[in-house]
Design a protein around this motif. Structure first.
Motif, PDB file in Angstrom:
ATOM      1  N   TYR A  75       0.741  -1.232   0.054  1.00 12.01           N
ATOM      2  CA  TYR A  75       0.040  -0.114  -0.037  1.00 12.01           C
ATOM      3  C   TYR A  75       0.797   1.277   0.110  1.00 12.01           C
ATOM      4  CZ  TYR A  75      -3.976   3.178   1.377  1.00 12.01           C
ATOM      5  OH  TYR A  75      -4.776   4.321   1.181  1.00 12.01           O
ATOM      6  N   ALA A  76       1.728   1.251   1.034  1.00 11.65           N
ATOM      7  CA  ALA A  76       2.940   2.467   0.984  1.00 11.65           C
ATOM      8  C   ALA A  76       3.538   2.584  -0.434  1.00 11.65           C
ATOM      9  CB  ALA A  76       3.748   2.369   1.998  1.00 11.65           C
ATOM     10  N   ALA A  77       3.929   1.623  -1.003  1.00 12.04           N
ATOM     11  CA  ALA A  77       4.656   1.707  -2.317  1.00 12.04           C
ATOM     12  C   ALA A  77       3.714   2.169  -3.422  1.00 12.04           C
ATOM     13  CB  ALA A  77       5.118   0.243  -2.500  1.00 12.04           C
ATOM     14  N   VAL A  78       2.290   1.707  -3.568  1.00 11.20           N
ATOM     15  CA  VAL A  78       1.311   1.990  -4.215  1.00 11.20           C
ATOM     16  C   VAL A  78       1.038   3.608  -4.215  1.00 11.20           C
ATOM     17  CG1 VAL A  78      -1.079   1.766  -5.147  1.00 11.20           C
ATOM     18  CG2 VAL A  78       0.657  -0.171  -4.970  1.00 11.20           C
ATOM     19  N   LEU A  79       0.987   3.846  -2.974  1.00 13.10           N
ATOM     20  CA  LEU A  79       0.654   5.506  -2.850  1.00 13.10           C
ATOM     21  C   LEU A  79       1.750   6.404  -3.362  1.00 13.10           C
ATOM     22  CD1 LEU A  79      -0.649   5.497   0.889  1.00 13.10           C
ATOM     23  CD2 LEU A  79      -1.891   5.851  -1.286  1.00 13.10           C
ATOM     24  N   THR A  80       3.092   6.025  -3.402  1.00  9.57           N
ATOM     25  CA  THR A  80       4.071   6.894  -4.099  1.00  9.57           C
ATOM     26  C   THR A  80       3.984   7.172  -5.367  1.00  9.57           C
ATOM     27  OG1 THR A  80       5.624   5.112  -4.123  1.00  9.57           O
ATOM     28  CG2 THR A  80       5.706   6.118  -2.201  1.00  9.57           C
ATOM     29  N   THR A  81       3.280   6.070  -6.283  1.00  7.33           N
ATOM     30  CA  THR A  81       2.806   5.907  -7.554  1.00  7.33           C
ATOM     31  C   THR A  81       1.932   7.175  -8.050  1.00  7.33           C
ATOM     32  OG1 THR A  81       1.304   4.208  -7.732  1.00  7.33           O
ATOM     33  CG2 THR A  81       3.822   3.772  -7.647  1.00  7.33           C
ATOM     34  N   GLY A  82       0.916   7.120  -7.152  1.00  9.18           N
ATOM     35  CA  GLY A  82      -0.162   8.152  -7.658  1.00  9.18           C
ATOM     36  C   GLY A  82      -1.302   7.307  -8.216  1.00  9.18           C
ATOM     37  N   ALA A  83      -1.194   5.931  -8.223  1.00  7.23           N
ATOM     38  CA  ALA A  83      -2.125   5.127  -8.955  1.00  7.23           C
ATOM     39  C   ALA A  83      -3.621   5.489  -8.162  1.00  7.23           C
ATOM     40  CB  ALA A  83      -1.785   3.600  -8.617  1.00  7.23           C
ATOM     41  N   GLU A  84      -4.673   5.181  -8.684  1.00 10.24           N
ATOM     42  CA  GLU A  84      -5.866   5.278  -8.094  1.00 10.24           C
ATOM     43  C   GLU A  84      -6.137   4.250  -7.002  1.00 10.24           C
ATOM     44  OE1 GLU A  84     -10.751   5.430  -9.224  1.00 10.24           O
ATOM     45  OE2 GLU A  84      -9.320   5.296 -10.907  1.00 10.24           O
ATOM     46  N   ILE A  85      -6.455   4.722  -5.890  1.00  9.68           N
ATOM     47  CA  ILE A  85      -7.067   3.644  -4.705  1.00  9.68           C
ATOM     48  C   ILE A  85      -8.585   3.791  -4.747  1.00  9.68           C
ATOM     49  CG2 ILE A  85      -6.954   3.311  -2.215  1.00  9.68           C
ATOM     50  CD1 ILE A  85      -4.269   3.074  -3.576  1.00  9.68           C
ATOM     51  N   VAL A  86      -9.011   2.582  -5.056  1.00 11.30           N
ATOM     52  CA  VAL A  86     -10.763   2.431  -5.241  1.00 11.30           C
ATOM     53  C   VAL A  86     -11.145   2.193  -4.027  1.00 11.30           C
ATOM     54  CG1 VAL A  86     -12.208   1.176  -6.355  1.00 11.30           C
ATOM     55  CG2 VAL A  86     -10.056   1.800  -7.541  1.00 11.30           C
ATOM     56  N   HIS A  87     -10.417   1.655  -3.080  1.00  7.91           N
ATOM     57  CA  HIS A  87     -10.882   1.039  -1.694  1.00  7.91           C
ATOM     58  C   HIS A  87      -9.673   1.310  -0.964  1.00  7.91           C
ATOM     59  CE1 HIS A  87     -13.530  -1.094   0.887  1.00  7.91           C
ATOM     60  NE2 HIS A  87     -12.656  -1.949   1.024  1.00  7.91           N
ATOM     61  N   PRO A  88      -9.860   2.011   0.244  1.00  4.59           N
ATOM     62  CA  PRO A  88      -8.666   2.221   1.050  1.00  4.59           C
ATOM     63  C   PRO A  88      -8.291   0.920   1.679  1.00  4.59           C
ATOM     64  CG  PRO A  88     -10.714   3.137   1.978  1.00  4.59           C
ATOM     65  CD  PRO A  88     -11.066   2.729   0.581  1.00  4.59           C
ATOM     66  N   LEU A  89      -7.069   1.038   2.350  1.00  7.94           N
ATOM     67  CA  LEU A  89      -6.474  -0.128   2.997  1.00  7.94           C
ATOM     68  C   LEU A  89      -7.324  -0.053   4.270  1.00  7.94           C
ATOM     69  CD1 LEU A  89      -4.371  -2.326   3.668  1.00  7.94           C
ATOM     70  CD2 LEU A  89      -3.012  -0.228   4.832  1.00  7.94           C
ATOM     71  N   ARG A  90      -7.627  -1.388   4.723  1.00 11.67           N
ATOM     72  CA  ARG A  90      -8.669  -1.609   6.036  1.00 11.67           C
ATOM     73  C   ARG A  90      -8.809  -2.991   6.490  1.00 11.67           C
ATOM     74  NH1 ARG A  90     -14.860  -0.647   4.918  1.00 11.67           N
ATOM     75  NH2 ARG A  90     -15.181  -2.351   6.210  1.00 11.67           N
ATOM     76  N   ASP A  91      -8.949  -3.299   7.631  1.00  3.83           N
ATOM     77  CA  ASP A  91      -9.210  -4.746   8.204  1.00  3.83           C
ATOM     78  C   ASP A  91     -10.883  -5.143   7.808  1.00  3.83           C
ATOM     79  OD1 ASP A  91      -6.425  -4.983   9.207  1.00  3.83           O
ATOM     80  OD2 ASP A  91      -7.085  -3.936  10.824  1.00  3.83           O
ATOM     81  N   GLU A  92     -10.841  -6.264   7.355  1.00  6.52           N
ATOM     82  CA  GLU A  92     -12.292  -6.718   6.928  1.00  6.52           C
ATOM     83  C   GLU A  92     -12.569  -7.776   7.866  1.00  6.52           C
ATOM     84  OE1 GLU A  92     -13.915  -5.199   4.955  1.00  6.52           O
ATOM     85  OE2 GLU A  92     -12.752  -4.513   3.229  1.00  6.52           O
TER      86      GLU A  92
END
Length: 121
Positions: A75-92
């Motif tokens: 998640y941290a790596a993806v955030l640095t790319t600016g890619a679209e987060i469709v559903h935020p990081l969470r515990d299900e």
């Protein structure tokens, strides 16, 4: 980061019919939450696919799940790319920690790790 499993997700209202069809190809049901069912090959348990009616907590159905050993690091790596987060990081509640990201092809990827003590997505 290690990839543990990659699993296509088919969106369909015909979950039972899909289970019966894929049984003809050697798959067996290994998990069923009513809204998502996972099938696996008994001979190759990592060979899996899921059939989903509608994701229970996310705004869209993902196209594929990728299980990793450290979802927080991904998640941290993806955030640095600016890619679209469709559903935020969470515990299900069903035992996974996950987020959805859109890949360059427009596909929605469910990136997840199992939380200790849980085995199903």
């Amino acid at each position: 980061m290690t990839v543990r499993r990659v699993m296509p997700i088919l969106t369909s209202a015909a979950i039972e019919e899909s289970r019966d069809f894929y049984a003809l190809l050697g798959f067996e049901e290994v998990m069923n939450h009513g809204w998502i069912m996972t099938l696996a090959s008994p001979a190759q348990p990592a060979a899996q696919l899921s059939v989903m009616t509608a994701d229970r907590t996310a705004p869209v159905n993902p196209d594929v799940s990728i299980e990793v050993d450290d979802v927080d690091a991904v998640y941290a790596a993806v955030l640095t790319t600016g890619a679209e987060i469709v559903h935020p990081l969470r515990d299900e509640e069903w035992g996974v920690r996950r987020f959805f990201v859109r890949d360059p092809n427009g596909r929605v990827i469910n990136v997840l790790s199992h939380r200790s003590g849980h085995d199903d997505d």
